[in-house]
Design an enzyme around this catalytic site. Structure first.
Site, mmCIF file in Angstrom:
data_model
loop_
_atom_site.group_PDB
_atom_site.id
_atom_site.type_symbol
_atom_site.label_atom_id
_atom_site.label_comp_id
_atom_site.label_asym_id
_atom_site.label_seq_id
_atom_site.Cartn_x
_atom_site.Cartn_y
_atom_site.Cartn_z
ATOM 1 N N LYS A 1 -105.826 -7.565 34.479
ATOM 2 C CA LYS A 1 -106.864 -6.703 35.055
ATOM 3 C C LYS A 1 -107.799 -6.132 33.973
ATOM 4 O O LYS A 1 -107.496 -6.214 32.772
ATOM 5 C CB LYS A 1 -106.176 -5.581 35.860
ATOM 6 C CG LYS A 1 -105.378 -6.116 37.064
ATOM 7 C CD LYS A 1 -104.802 -4.983 37.909
ATOM 8 C CE LYS A 1 -104.049 -5.524 39.127
ATOM 9 N NZ LYS A 1 -103.553 -4.445 40.000
ATOM 10 N N TYR B 1 -107.469 -8.772 48.314
ATOM 11 C CA TYR B 1 -106.724 -7.555 48.624
ATOM 12 C C TYR B 1 -106.847 -7.162 50.100
ATOM 13 O O TYR B 1 -106.821 -5.962 50.428
ATOM 14 C CB TYR B 1 -107.189 -6.405 47.724
ATOM 15 C CG TYR B 1 -106.599 -6.443 46.317
ATOM 16 C CD1 TYR B 1 -105.247 -6.727 46.095
ATOM 17 C CD2 TYR B 1 -107.387 -6.165 45.205
ATOM 18 C CE1 TYR B 1 -104.714 -6.744 44.808
ATOM 19 C CE2 TYR B 1 -106.851 -6.186 43.915
ATOM 20 C CZ TYR B 1 -105.510 -6.473 43.727
ATOM 21 O OH TYR B 1 -104.977 -6.480 42.463
ATOM 22 N N PHE C 1 -107.220 4.297 48.816
ATOM 23 C CA PHE C 1 -107.444 4.026 47.390
ATOM 24 C C PHE C 1 -108.216 2.724 47.148
ATOM 25 O O PHE C 1 -108.597 2.413 46.026
ATOM 26 C CB PHE C 1 -106.115 3.991 46.620
ATOM 27 C CG PHE C 1 -105.113 3.000 47.141
ATOM 28 C CD1 PHE C 1 -105.197 1.656 46.825
ATOM 29 C CD2 PHE C 1 -104.073 3.415 47.962
ATOM 30 C CE1 PHE C 1 -104.273 0.736 47.305
ATOM 31 C CE2 PHE C 1 -103.143 2.508 48.457
ATOM 32 C CZ PHE C 1 -103.253 1.158 48.123
ATOM 33 N N ARG D 1 -92.655 -11.636 38.913
ATOM 34 C CA ARG D 1 -92.702 -10.299 39.543
ATOM 35 C C ARG D 1 -91.687 -9.369 38.862
ATOM 36 O O ARG D 1 -91.958 -8.187 38.649
ATOM 37 C CB ARG D 1 -92.397 -10.387 41.044
ATOM 38 C CG ARG D 1 -93.439 -11.129 41.865
ATOM 39 C CD ARG D 1 -94.670 -10.321 42.183
ATOM 40 N NE ARG D 1 -94.421 -9.208 43.079
ATOM 41 C CZ ARG D 1 -95.395 -8.442 43.580
ATOM 42 N NH1 ARG D 1 -96.666 -8.672 43.251
ATOM 43 N NH2 ARG D 1 -95.126 -7.445 44.386
ATOM 44 N N THR E 1 -95.051 -1.846 41.375
ATOM 45 C CA THR E 1 -96.498 -1.591 41.387
ATOM 46 C C THR E 1 -96.897 -0.325 40.636
ATOM 47 O O THR E 1 -97.851 -0.329 39.864
ATOM 48 C CB THR E 1 -96.993 -1.506 42.854
ATOM 49 O OG1 THR E 1 -96.519 -2.664 43.560
ATOM 50 C CG2 THR E 1 -98.502 -1.456 42.928
ATOM 51 N N ARG F 1 -95.434 -3.588 33.181
ATOM 52 C CA ARG F 1 -96.007 -2.312 33.624
ATOM 53 C C ARG F 1 -95.230 -1.118 33.055
ATOM 54 O O ARG F 1 -95.815 -0.108 32.660
ATOM 55 C CB ARG F 1 -96.040 -2.264 35.152
ATOM 56 C CG ARG F 1 -97.124 -3.160 35.755
ATOM 57 C CD ARG F 1 -96.912 -3.355 37.239
ATOM 58 N NE ARG F 1 -98.023 -4.041 37.896
ATOM 59 C CZ ARG F 1 -97.929 -4.584 39.105
ATOM 60 N NH1 ARG F 1 -96.791 -4.530 39.788
ATOM 61 N NH2 ARG F 1 -98.961 -5.192 39.643
ATOM 62 N N ASN G 1 -102.873 -0.958 36.782
ATOM 63 C CA ASN G 1 -101.509 -1.332 36.385
ATOM 64 C C ASN G 1 -101.427 -2.697 35.705
ATOM 65 O O ASN G 1 -100.472 -3.440 35.871
ATOM 66 C CB ASN G 1 -100.572 -1.255 37.607
ATOM 67 C CG ASN G 1 -101.043 -2.131 38.749
ATOM 68 O OD1 ASN G 1 -102.077 -2.780 38.644
ATOM 69 N ND2 ASN G 1 -100.286 -2.172 39.825
ATOM 70 N N HIS H 1 -101.896 -8.476 38.024
ATOM 71 C CA HIS H 1 -101.563 -8.934 39.384
ATOM 72 C C HIS H 1 -100.735 -10.205 39.251
ATOM 73 O O HIS H 1 -101.036 -11.058 38.418
ATOM 74 C CB HIS H 1 -102.820 -9.254 40.197
ATOM 75 C CG HIS H 1 -102.510 -10.076 41.420
ATOM 76 N ND1 HIS H 1 -102.062 -9.511 42.591
ATOM 77 C CD2 HIS H 1 -102.508 -11.430 41.630
ATOM 78 C CE1 HIS H 1 -101.826 -10.484 43.474
ATOM 79 N NE2 HIS H 1 -102.088 -11.652 42.919
ATOM 80 N N GLU I 1 -103.920 -18.155 46.458
ATOM 81 C CA GLU I 1 -104.547 -17.431 45.342
ATOM 82 C C GLU I 1 -105.000 -18.378 44.226
ATOM 83 O O GLU I 1 -106.067 -18.192 43.649
ATOM 84 C CB GLU I 1 -103.577 -16.379 44.798
ATOM 85 C CG GLU I 1 -103.375 -15.228 45.784
ATOM 86 C CD GLU I 1 -102.366 -14.193 45.309
ATOM 87 O OE1 GLU I 1 -101.774 -14.349 44.222
ATOM 88 O OE2 GLU I 1 -102.174 -13.200 46.042
HETATM 89 P P1 ADP Z 1 -98.774 -5.458 43.689
HETATM 90 O O1 ADP Z 1 -99.998 -5.593 42.808
HETATM 91 O O2 ADP Z 1 -97.588 -4.902 42.931
HETATM 92 O O3 ADP Z 1 -98.438 -6.730 44.440
HETATM 93 P P2 ADP Z 1 -99.940 -4.336 46.168
HETATM 94 O O4 ADP Z 1 -100.290 -5.727 46.592
HETATM 95 O O5 ADP Z 1 -99.202 -3.469 47.135
HETATM 96 O O6 ADP Z 1 -99.099 -4.323 44.792
HETATM 97 O O7 ADP Z 1 -101.283 -3.546 45.799
HETATM 98 C C1 ADP Z 1 -102.344 -4.183 45.138
HETATM 99 C C2 ADP Z 1 -102.888 -3.267 44.049
HETATM 100 O O8 ADP Z 1 -103.460 -2.104 44.658
HETATM 101 C C3 ADP Z 1 -101.827 -2.736 43.087
HETATM 102 O O9 ADP Z 1 -101.522 -3.635 42.035
HETATM 103 C C4 ADP Z 1 -102.487 -1.469 42.587
HETATM 104 O O10 ADP Z 1 -103.471 -1.756 41.596
HETATM 105 C C5 ADP Z 1 -103.195 -0.970 43.833
HETATM 106 N N1 ADP Z 1 -102.365 -0.020 44.588
HETATM 107 C C6 ADP Z 1 -101.386 -0.303 45.492
HETATM 108 N N2 ADP Z 1 -100.835 0.808 46.004
HETATM 109 C C7 ADP Z 1 -101.494 1.850 45.417
HETATM 110 C C8 ADP Z 1 -101.415 3.278 45.528
HETATM 111 N N3 ADP Z 1 -100.547 3.866 46.357
HETATM 112 N N4 ADP Z 1 -102.239 4.024 44.753
HETATM 113 C C9 ADP Z 1 -103.147 3.454 43.924
HETATM 114 N N5 ADP Z 1 -103.286 2.117 43.779
HETATM 115 C C10 ADP Z 1 -102.485 1.325 44.507
#
Ligand code: ADP
Length: 154
Positions: free
Chosen positions: A10, A50, A58, A86, A92, A103, A113, A116, A127
């Protein structure tokens, strides 16, 4: 089963100079890099990528963050690579991610974070195609796999 996973390093990773650190972790783990490029992500691509969080409060912040500065797109391949990656990434929310994970070691943020990673074989297939053309994903023999995997895993 051999799998491919789509990785996005990212904007915070590129800005903080962590591309080599994270790429090195995957290399040392024994994964095989099969695609790699830099890109600016478009808001419409991010809304597709997304879609599962597009209605969250958010999300506008995530869209702005992810489209505001370049990312590195990669595809890593390996035996059971999706779950393995993962696990290496951690959960996350970086603040609660276990020490030793990417992370957990490298980030303090939930939204910013650093990485992805595809969360299922079905998601990975969509993807990889979203971000790479067929000729950008390479097929080659990684000779060290003779030693980095046992015979039944190759
Ligand atoms: P991951 O990236 O671990 O697969 P998700 O697909 O649930 O997680 O979410 C996509 C991205 O959205 C996350 O990597 C993070 O950057 C952001 N995100 C998810 N949940 C939150 C939250 N509660 N607050 C802020 N950012 C979030």
């Amino acid at each position: 089963m051999r799998q491919k996973s789509l990785i996005i390093l990212k904007p915070d990773t590129v800005q903080r100079g962590l591309v080599g650190e994270i790429t090195g972790r995957f290399e040392k783990k024994g994964l095989k890099l099969v695609a790699n490029k830099m890109a600016m992500l478009k808001p419409e691509t991010l809304r597709e990528h997304y879609a599962h969080i597009a209605d969250k409060p958010f999300f506008p912040g995530i869209e702005k963050f992810m489209s505001g500065s370049p990312v590195i797109l990669q595809v890593w391949e390996g035996f059971e690579a999706i779950d393995t990656i993962r696990t290496v990434c951690g959960v996350t929310n970086s603040r609660t991610a276990a020490p030793g994970t990417i992370r957990g070691d490298l980030s303090m943020s939930y939204g910013s974070n650093v990485i992805h990673a595809s969360d299922s074989p079905e998601a990975a297939e969509v993807e990889v195609k979203r971000f790479f053309s067929e000729e950008e994903v390479f097929e080659y023999n990684k000779v060290i796999e003779q030693y980095s995997y046992s015979e039944d895993e190759r």
